[in-house]
Write a protein that holds these residues in place. Structure first.
Motif, PDB file in Angstrom:
ATOM      1  N   ARG A   1      16.124 -39.493  14.807  1.00  0.00           N
ATOM      2  CA  ARG A   1      16.646 -38.794  13.655  1.00  0.00           C
ATOM      3  C   ARG A   1      17.369 -39.707  12.680  1.00  0.00           C
ATOM      4  O   ARG A   1      16.967 -39.884  11.566  1.00  0.00           O
ATOM      5  CB  ARG A   1      17.586 -37.691  14.144  1.00  0.00           C
ATOM      6  CG  ARG A   1      17.923 -36.697  13.076  1.00  0.00           C
ATOM      7  CD  ARG A   1      18.849 -35.641  13.596  1.00  0.00           C
ATOM      8  NE  ARG A   1      20.166 -35.903  13.069  1.00  0.00           N
ATOM      9  CZ  ARG A   1      21.263 -35.390  13.545  1.00  0.00           C
ATOM     10  NH1 ARG A   1      21.226 -34.608  14.574  1.00  0.00           N
ATOM     11  NH2 ARG A   1      22.403 -35.653  13.009  1.00  0.00           N
TER      12      ARG A   1
ATOM     13  N   GLN B   1       7.496 -36.166  24.547  1.00  0.00           N
ATOM     14  CA  GLN B   1       7.746 -36.319  23.122  1.00  0.00           C
ATOM     15  C   GLN B   1       9.167 -36.809  22.923  1.00  0.00           C
ATOM     16  O   GLN B   1      10.040 -36.568  23.734  1.00  0.00           O
ATOM     17  CB  GLN B   1       7.597 -34.985  22.386  1.00  0.00           C
ATOM     18  CG  GLN B   1       6.184 -34.482  22.338  1.00  0.00           C
ATOM     19  CD  GLN B   1       6.039 -33.383  21.334  1.00  0.00           C
ATOM     20  OE1 GLN B   1       6.808 -33.277  20.390  1.00  0.00           O
ATOM     21  NE2 GLN B   1       5.047 -32.552  21.527  1.00  0.00           N
ATOM     22  N   ASN B   2       9.381 -37.435  21.803  1.00  0.00           N
ATOM     23  CA  ASN B   2      10.715 -37.870  21.436  1.00  0.00           C
ATOM     24  C   ASN B   2      10.830 -37.771  19.929  1.00  0.00           C
ATOM     25  O   ASN B   2       9.840 -37.901  19.219  1.00  0.00           O
ATOM     26  CB  ASN B   2      10.985 -39.301  21.909  1.00  0.00           C
ATOM     27  CG  ASN B   2      12.452 -39.639  21.864  1.00  0.00           C
ATOM     28  OD1 ASN B   2      13.279 -38.831  21.485  1.00  0.00           O
ATOM     29  ND2 ASN B   2      12.781 -40.842  22.249  1.00  0.00           N
ATOM     30  N   HIS B   3      12.029 -37.543  19.436  1.00  0.00           N
ATOM     31  CA  HIS B   3      12.242 -37.333  18.007  1.00  0.00           C
ATOM     32  C   HIS B   3      13.439 -38.137  17.519  1.00  0.00           C
ATOM     33  O   HIS B   3      14.570 -37.695  17.637  1.00  0.00           O
ATOM     34  CB  HIS B   3      12.479 -35.850  17.748  1.00  0.00           C
ATOM     35  CG  HIS B   3      12.881 -35.550  16.346  1.00  0.00           C
ATOM     36  ND1 HIS B   3      12.038 -35.688  15.277  1.00  0.00           N
ATOM     37  CD2 HIS B   3      14.044 -35.102  15.842  1.00  0.00           C
ATOM     38  CE1 HIS B   3      12.665 -35.339  14.178  1.00  0.00           C
ATOM     39  NE2 HIS B   3      13.879 -34.988  14.492  1.00  0.00           N
TER      40      HIS B   3
ATOM     41  N   GLN C   1      13.726 -29.645  25.668  1.00  0.00           N
ATOM     42  CA  GLN C   1      14.504 -30.782  25.177  1.00  0.00           C
ATOM     43  C   GLN C   1      15.454 -31.255  26.262  1.00  0.00           C
ATOM     44  O   GLN C   1      16.156 -30.454  26.885  1.00  0.00           O
ATOM     45  CB  GLN C   1      15.304 -30.426  23.931  1.00  0.00           C
ATOM     46  CG  GLN C   1      16.055 -31.641  23.389  1.00  0.00           C
ATOM     47  CD  GLN C   1      16.785 -31.377  22.092  1.00  0.00           C
ATOM     48  OE1 GLN C   1      16.851 -30.255  21.616  1.00  0.00           O
ATOM     49  NE2 GLN C   1      17.335 -32.427  21.526  1.00  0.00           N
TER      50      GLN C   1
ATOM     51  N   TRP D   1       1.202 -27.058  20.643  1.00  0.00           N
ATOM     52  CA  TRP D   1       2.642 -27.110  20.419  1.00  0.00           C
ATOM     53  C   TRP D   1       3.162 -25.859  19.718  1.00  0.00           C
ATOM     54  O   TRP D   1       4.366 -25.627  19.673  1.00  0.00           O
ATOM     55  CB  TRP D   1       3.034 -28.375  19.649  1.00  0.00           C
ATOM     56  CG  TRP D   1       2.202 -28.641  18.439  1.00  0.00           C
ATOM     57  CD1 TRP D   1       1.088 -29.429  18.358  1.00  0.00           C
ATOM     58  CD2 TRP D   1       2.379 -28.111  17.130  1.00  0.00           C
ATOM     59  NE1 TRP D   1       0.565 -29.421  17.096  1.00  0.00           N
ATOM     60  CE2 TRP D   1       1.350 -28.608  16.311  1.00  0.00           C
ATOM     61  CE3 TRP D   1       3.319 -27.255  16.561  1.00  0.00           C
ATOM     62  CZ2 TRP D   1       1.226 -28.288  14.974  1.00  0.00           C
ATOM     63  CZ3 TRP D   1       3.200 -26.941  15.217  1.00  0.00           C
ATOM     64  CH2 TRP D   1       2.161 -27.446  14.441  1.00  0.00           C
TER      65      TRP D   1
ATOM     66  N   ILE E   1       8.298 -26.398  25.000  1.00  0.00           N
ATOM     67  CA  ILE E   1       8.823 -27.755  24.834  1.00  0.00           C
ATOM     68  C   ILE E   1      10.268 -27.739  25.310  1.00  0.00           C
ATOM     69  O   ILE E   1      11.085 -26.957  24.835  1.00  0.00           O
ATOM     70  CB  ILE E   1       8.729 -28.219  23.366  1.00  0.00           C
ATOM     71  CG1 ILE E   1       7.260 -28.201  22.916  1.00  0.00           C
ATOM     72  CG2 ILE E   1       9.325 -29.619  23.218  1.00  0.00           C
ATOM     73  CD1 ILE E   1       7.049 -28.498  21.450  1.00  0.00           C
TER      74      ILE E   1
ATOM     75  N   TRP F   1      11.002 -33.176  25.116  1.00  0.00           N
ATOM     76  CA  TRP F   1      11.548 -33.781  23.906  1.00  0.00           C
ATOM     77  C   TRP F   1      12.813 -34.488  24.370  1.00  0.00           C
ATOM     78  O   TRP F   1      13.788 -33.851  24.729  1.00  0.00           O
ATOM     79  CB  TRP F   1      11.846 -32.700  22.892  1.00  0.00           C
ATOM     80  CG  TRP F   1      12.546 -33.127  21.644  1.00  0.00           C
ATOM     81  CD1 TRP F   1      13.239 -34.268  21.403  1.00  0.00           C
ATOM     82  CD2 TRP F   1      12.643 -32.355  20.444  1.00  0.00           C
ATOM     83  NE1 TRP F   1      13.755 -34.275  20.139  1.00  0.00           N
ATOM     84  CE2 TRP F   1      13.396 -33.086  19.532  1.00  0.00           C
ATOM     85  CE3 TRP F   1      12.168 -31.108  20.053  1.00  0.00           C
ATOM     86  CZ2 TRP F   1      13.690 -32.625  18.257  1.00  0.00           C
ATOM     87  CZ3 TRP F   1      12.467 -30.653  18.790  1.00  0.00           C
ATOM     88  CH2 TRP F   1      13.214 -31.418  17.908  1.00  0.00           C
TER      89      TRP F   1
ATOM     90  N   ALA G   1       5.705 -29.907  27.357  1.00  0.00           N
ATOM     91  CA  ALA G   1       6.112 -31.186  26.765  1.00  0.00           C
ATOM     92  C   ALA G   1       7.615 -31.323  26.897  1.00  0.00           C
ATOM     93  O   ALA G   1       8.341 -30.328  26.962  1.00  0.00           O
ATOM     94  CB  ALA G   1       5.714 -31.241  25.297  1.00  0.00           C
TER      95      ALA G   1
ATOM     96  N   SER H   1      16.059 -36.502  23.822  1.00  0.00           N
ATOM     97  CA  SER H   1      17.037 -36.921  22.816  1.00  0.00           C
ATOM     98  C   SER H   1      17.187 -38.439  22.901  1.00  0.00           C
ATOM     99  O   SER H   1      16.860 -39.051  23.925  1.00  0.00           O
ATOM    100  CB  SER H   1      18.377 -36.226  23.055  1.00  0.00           C
ATOM    101  OG  SER H   1      18.252 -34.833  22.817  1.00  0.00           O
TER     102      SER H   1
END
Length: 158
Positions: A98, A94-96, A13, A6, A11, A49, A47, A51
């Protein structure tokens, strides 16, 4: 020491609402992301990401999450999410998450619980804090939407 994947990988998004609409309703969705996985791989993406796609009142474009275990129907279903993750597994999705919204399940259950229970909860500090010595807010944090981040909850005394 070699860098982790990473640290050197690409990556990408994805903001689902505007990425790819698969059903013609004008709103991007999980199925649209799934349909573009081969294209993302062709681009060399290591990867993705994603939202937030969780249920949300959309006061902060989906970042004010009300349920981290669900999928907002405008984006699809848990089944469509599972299908996306299954197909993206080889490409490392991947996910983030918040922020969460006032009606978030954990926050609501803590605030509505008995004060003694809320004070013992490990997740309490995320949502509840004692007032400053002068009786004011715990700190000077401001909300992205204006005013203090904090609101007094008479039930918990916090």
């Amino acid at each position: 020491m070699s860098p982790m994947w990473w640290q050197t990988g690409t990556i990408y998004q994805i903001y689902p609402r505007s990425f790819q609409d698969s059903n013609g309703d004008g709103i991007g969705d999980l199925e649209g992301i799934r349909q573009r996985l081969d294209y993302l791989a062709w681009l060399g993406v290591d990867a993705i990401w994603i939202s937030p796609v969780y249920p949300s009142p959309m006061h902060d474009f989906g970042y004010d999450v009300t349920d981290y275990c669900g999928i907002d129907p405008i984006f699809g279903s848990l089944e469509s999410f599972d299908r996306l993750i299954e197909e993206a597994h080889q490409k490392a999705a991947q996910n983030h998450p918040r922020l969460c919204s006032k009606p978030h399940v954990d926050r609501t259950s803590l605030v509505q619980s008995q004060p003694a229970v809320a004070r013992r909860s490990e997740t309490r500090l995320v949502y509840l804090a004692d007032a400053a010595p002068d009786g004011g807010p715990p700190n000077n944090w401001i909300s992205n939407f204006g005013g203090s981040t904090w609101a007094w909850d008479a039930g918990s005394g916090q």
